[in-house]
Enzyme design. Structure first.
Site, PDB file in Angstrom:
ATOM      1  N   GLU A 234      43.001  31.523  49.401  1.00 35.37           N
ATOM      2  CA  GLU A 234      42.964  30.147  49.421  1.00 35.37           C
ATOM      3  C   GLU A 234      44.307  29.795  49.900  1.00 35.37           C
ATOM      4  O   GLU A 234      45.501  30.461  50.104  1.00 35.37           O
ATOM      5  CB  GLU A 234      42.699  30.133  47.698  1.00 35.37           C
ATOM      6  CG  GLU A 234      41.485  30.720  47.512  1.00 35.37           C
ATOM      7  CD  GLU A 234      40.863  30.155  46.135  1.00 35.37           C
ATOM      8  OE1 GLU A 234      41.408  29.530  45.602  1.00 35.37           O
ATOM      9  OE2 GLU A 234      39.725  30.698  45.978  1.00 35.37           O
TER      10      GLU A 234
ATOM     11  N   GLY B 179      32.154  31.828  49.195  1.00 37.35           N
ATOM     12  CA  GLY B 179      31.568  31.176  50.036  1.00 37.35           C
ATOM     13  C   GLY B 179      30.539  30.101  49.734  1.00 37.35           C
ATOM     14  O   GLY B 179      29.792  30.149  48.405  1.00 37.35           O
TER      15      GLY B 179
ATOM     16  N   ASP C 218      42.778  36.478  39.710  1.00 33.82           N
ATOM     17  CA  ASP C 218      41.359  36.099  39.979  1.00 33.82           C
ATOM     18  C   ASP C 218      40.530  37.033  39.481  1.00 33.82           C
ATOM     19  O   ASP C 218      39.551  36.627  38.661  1.00 33.82           O
ATOM     20  CB  ASP C 218      41.218  35.644  41.668  1.00 33.82           C
ATOM     21  CG  ASP C 218      39.831  35.360  41.778  1.00 33.82           C
ATOM     22  OD1 ASP C 218      39.511  34.119  41.463  1.00 33.82           O
ATOM     23  OD2 ASP C 218      39.034  35.989  42.343  1.00 33.82           O
TER      24      ASP C 218
ATOM     25  N   LYS D  96      36.035  30.191  36.494  1.00 34.21           N
ATOM     26  CA  LYS D  96      36.360  31.438  36.023  1.00 34.21           C
ATOM     27  C   LYS D  96      37.594  31.431  35.263  1.00 34.21           C
ATOM     28  O   LYS D  96      37.617  32.183  34.144  1.00 34.21           O
ATOM     29  CB  LYS D  96      36.596  32.516  37.047  1.00 34.21           C
ATOM     30  CG  LYS D  96      37.523  32.623  38.382  1.00 34.21           C
ATOM     31  CD  LYS D  96      36.878  32.327  39.629  1.00 34.21           C
ATOM     32  CE  LYS D  96      37.833  31.955  40.792  1.00 34.21           C
ATOM     33  NZ  LYS D  96      37.441  31.751  41.821  1.00 34.21           N
TER      34      LYS D  96
ATOM     35  N   GLY E  31      30.359  35.402  42.998  1.00 34.31           N
ATOM     36  CA  GLY E  31      29.614  34.451  43.931  1.00 34.31           C
ATOM     37  C   GLY E  31      28.027  34.462  43.940  1.00 34.31           C
ATOM     38  O   GLY E  31      27.602  34.332  42.870  1.00 34.31           O
TER      39      GLY E  31
ATOM     40  N   LYS F  76      37.746  37.046  36.276  1.00 37.14           N
ATOM     41  CA  LYS F  76      36.470  37.590  36.331  1.00 37.14           C
ATOM     42  C   LYS F  76      36.053  38.614  35.529  1.00 37.14           C
ATOM     43  O   LYS F  76      34.919  38.598  34.668  1.00 37.14           O
ATOM     44  CB  LYS F  76      36.042  37.606  37.794  1.00 37.14           C
ATOM     45  CG  LYS F  76      36.194  36.564  38.624  1.00 37.14           C
ATOM     46  CD  LYS F  76      36.042  37.000  40.172  1.00 37.14           C
ATOM     47  CE  LYS F  76      36.162  35.894  41.139  1.00 37.14           C
ATOM     48  NZ  LYS F  76      36.371  36.166  42.628  1.00 37.14           N
TER      49      LYS F  76
HETATM   50  N1  HSE Z   1      39.227  33.513  45.879  1.00 36.69           N
HETATM   51  C1  HSE Z   1      37.964  34.485  45.389  1.00 36.69           C
HETATM   52  C2  HSE Z   1      38.047  35.668  46.289  1.00 36.69           C
HETATM   53  C3  HSE Z   1      36.768  33.587  45.749  1.00 36.69           C
HETATM   54  O1  HSE Z   1      38.787  35.879  47.170  1.00 36.69           O
HETATM   55  O2  HSE Z   1      37.304  36.380  46.136  1.00 36.69           O
HETATM   56  C4  HSE Z   1      36.275  32.810  44.630  1.00 36.69           C
HETATM   57  O3  HSE Z   1      36.263  33.488  43.281  1.00 36.69           O
END
Ligand code: HSE
Length: 431
Positions: free
Chosen positions: A190, A302, A201, A105, A134, A205
Site C-alpha cells: 500500500e 485484490g 495488518d 480489519k 480476501g 486479522k
Molecule cells: N495489505 C494487505 C496485504 C491486503 O498485503 O495482504 C489487504 O488486507
C-alpha cells in the site's frame, strides 16, 4: 424475488470490484439465489476520480451519513477503511437499523467489542468475511464448516505484501529494501506500507480470527507483532542452509497455561505446508480437535477476490433476513468472555540466533556459555566463513527455551566486545 438495496461507502479498488460483480452478475444472483442486489446509493470522497465503472450520477454523494440514513438502504457496505470515519458511520448505520458488511480489519480488531455490542443490541448483522484473507472464506469456515471443533491453533500467512517480499528475497537473494520497492512497483504494497511491513495488518486479522476461533473478546494490544524489515538476505540464506524458510506468520494457539497470539517472522521447515505458500498468496491453517488440520489457500487481497467475500456476506444477510429475525448466535459468540493472551516474554519457542562476531578463538565458547547459563540449549551451529580477525556471521539454533531467558542472554551477548552490531533473533516453528 427478494430485492436487497445496498448503500456502498467507498468506490475505491474493492468498491469498484463489488460494483462490477453485482452489476455484471445480477441475473446470475437472481437465478441462483432468488435475490436481486441493487446498489442504490454510493458515498465517495472523490466522485470525479477516473474509474472503471460509471454508476448513475444521481446515486453518488460525498456524504456517507446520507447513505446510511437513507430509508431505502437495507445493507451498508463499508469500504472506507481506517478507524475514524468508518467507526462513526458503521455505528450510525446500525442505529439506523441497517445490516453492515465491512472489510475493515483495523476497525474490528480495535473496536470489535463496541461494534458487535451495538449490532447485538440493535439485532443487526455485522459481516466481515472480507476483512481476513480476501477471497478466502475463513470466517465462514470457522463459524460454520468447523462448528464441531474446538480450534486448537491457527497458523496463517495473512499479509500478501510481506509474503511477496519474503518470497522475492528467498528466490533471488535480494535484500529487503529492493524487494519492498518491487512490491510497491507491482502495486502489492500500500502507499504507506508500514502496517504491512510491521506485521500490524496481519495482527489486525489475527485478532479477528482469534475472536471467532476461540470464541471470546480479545484486546488488540495483547497481540504481539514483529515485522520483517530487519530480516536480511543473510538470514534467509542461513535459514535455507538449515532447511528452513522465513515466513511472516500469524500464530494463535492454546497451550497448557493459556492462549498465545502473535505475528512474527518465523523459520519454518521447508517441508511445512505453509512454507510453500509463496508470492502474494495467503493461507490459513486451522487445527480442529475433530478435523485435525484444515488449510484454506487463496488470494488474500485484490478487488475481485475481496469483493467475492463481500458478496458472500450479502448473500448470508439476504438469506438470513429472509428467514426471519436476525440469528444473533454469531454475535453473542463474537462477544464471549475475554481471551487472555499470554505475554510474549512468557512463551517457549525454538530460536534462530545470528551474531556478527570477530573471528578469533573462544568466541563460540563464550557465547554458548552465556546461553547455557540462561538454560538455553543449542541444537545446531554454522560458521562457514574463515576470516581470522575479521567480522563473520555465527548462527546458532536453539532447542525450545523460555523467551525471557533468550532475551536476557542476548542482552549479555550484545555487550561482548567481539560481538558487532545487534544480534538477530527469529523464532522457529515446527508443527
Ligand atoms: N495489505 C494487505 C496485504 C491486503 O498485503 O495482504 C489487504 O488486507
Amino acid at each position: 424475488m427478494r430485492k436487497i438495496n445496498i448503500g456502498l461507502l467507498g468506490l475505491g479498488q474493492i468498491g469498484t470490484g463489488l460494483y462490477e460483480i453485482l452489476t455484471s452478475k445480477k441475473a446470475f444472483f437472481e437465478r441462483k439465489l432468488g435475490v436481486s442486489f441493487e446498489i442504490v446509493r454510493i458515498a465517495e470522497k472523490f466522485p470525479n476520480r477516473k474509474r472503471k465503472v460509471h454508476p448513475p450520477k444521481g446515486i453518488m454523494t460525498r456524504d456517507a451519513l446520507s447513505v446510511v440514513r437513507d430509508p431505502s438502504v437495507d445493507i451498508v457496505v463499508e469500504l472506507i477503511g481506517g478507524t475514524t470515519a468508518a467507526r462513526a458511520v458503521i455505528k450510525e448505520a446500525l442505529k439506523e437499523g441497517k445490516h453492515v458488511v465491512t472489510a475493515n480489519k483495523a476497525l474490528l480488531a480495535e473496536y470489535g467489542d463496541e461494534i458487535f455490542e451495538l449490532a447485538h443490541a440493535m439485532r443487526r448483522w455485522v459481516c466481515f468475511e472480507a476483512s481476513v484473507g480476501g477471497g478466502i472464506p475463513c470466517i465462514k469456515a470457522l463459524r460454520e464448516g468447523l462448528a464441531a471443533n474446538n480450534i486448537e491453533s491457527i497458523y496463517a500467512i495473512i499479509n500478501g505484501t510481506t509474503n511477496y517480499i519474503l518470497t522475492q528475497m528467498t528466490e533471488t537473494g535480494m535484500g529487503f529494501s529492493e524487494a519492498l520497492a518491487g512490491a510497491q512497483a507491482k502495486g502489492y504494497a500500500e502507499a504507506d506500507p508500514t502496517l504491512d511491513i510491521q506485521g500490524i495488518d496481519a495482527a489486525h486479522k489475527l485478532a479477528i480470527l482469534v475472536r471467532f476461533a476461540f470464541s471470546g473478546r480479545v484486546r488488540f494490544k495483547d497481540i504481539y507483532s514483529e515485522g520483517i524489515a530487519q530480516i536480511s538476505s543473510d538470514d534467509i540464506a542461513f535459514a535455507k542452509e538449515f532447511g528452513y524458510v522465513i515466513k511472516l506468520l500469524a500464530i494463535a494457539k492454546k497451550t497448557a497455561d493459556g492462549v498465545e497470539a502473535r505475528v512474527q517472522p518465523t523459520l519454518l521447515p521447508k517441508s511445512h505446508i505453509l512454507a510453500n505458500v509463496n508470492q502474494s498468496f495467503n493461507a490459513i491453517l486451522l487445527r480442529g480437535d475433530e478435523t485435525g488440520d484444515v488449510m484454506l489457500y487463496g488470494r488474500g487481497a485484490g478487488a475481485h477476490p475481496t469483493a467475492s467475500a463481500i458478496v458472500a456476506d450479502l448473500v448470508d444477510i439476504a438469506k438470513g433476513s429472509m428467514e426471519g429475525p436476525v440469528d444473533d448466535a454469531s454475535v453473542i459468540r463474537a462477544l464471549g468472555s475475554r481471551v487472555t493472551v499470554k505475554s510474549i516474554t512468557s512463551i517457549l519457542s525454538r530460536y534462530y540466533l545470528r551474531f556478527y562476531v570477530i573471528d578469533k578463538p573462544s568466541v563460540l565458547a563464550a557465547i554458548t556459555k552465556i546461553l547455557g547459563a540462561h538454560q538455553v540449549s543449542i541444537s545446531d551451529v554454522i560458521q562457514r566463513e574463515r576470516s581470522a580477525g575479521k567480522v563473520v556471521p555465527l548462527i546458532l539454533l536453539t532447542h525450545e527455551a523460555p523467551e525471557k531467558n533468550v532475551r536476557a542472554a542476548i542482552r549479555v551477548i550484545d555487550r561482548l566486545a567481539f560481538v558487532k552490531g545487534k544480534s538477530q533473533v527469529i523464532r522457529m516453528e515446527e508443527t
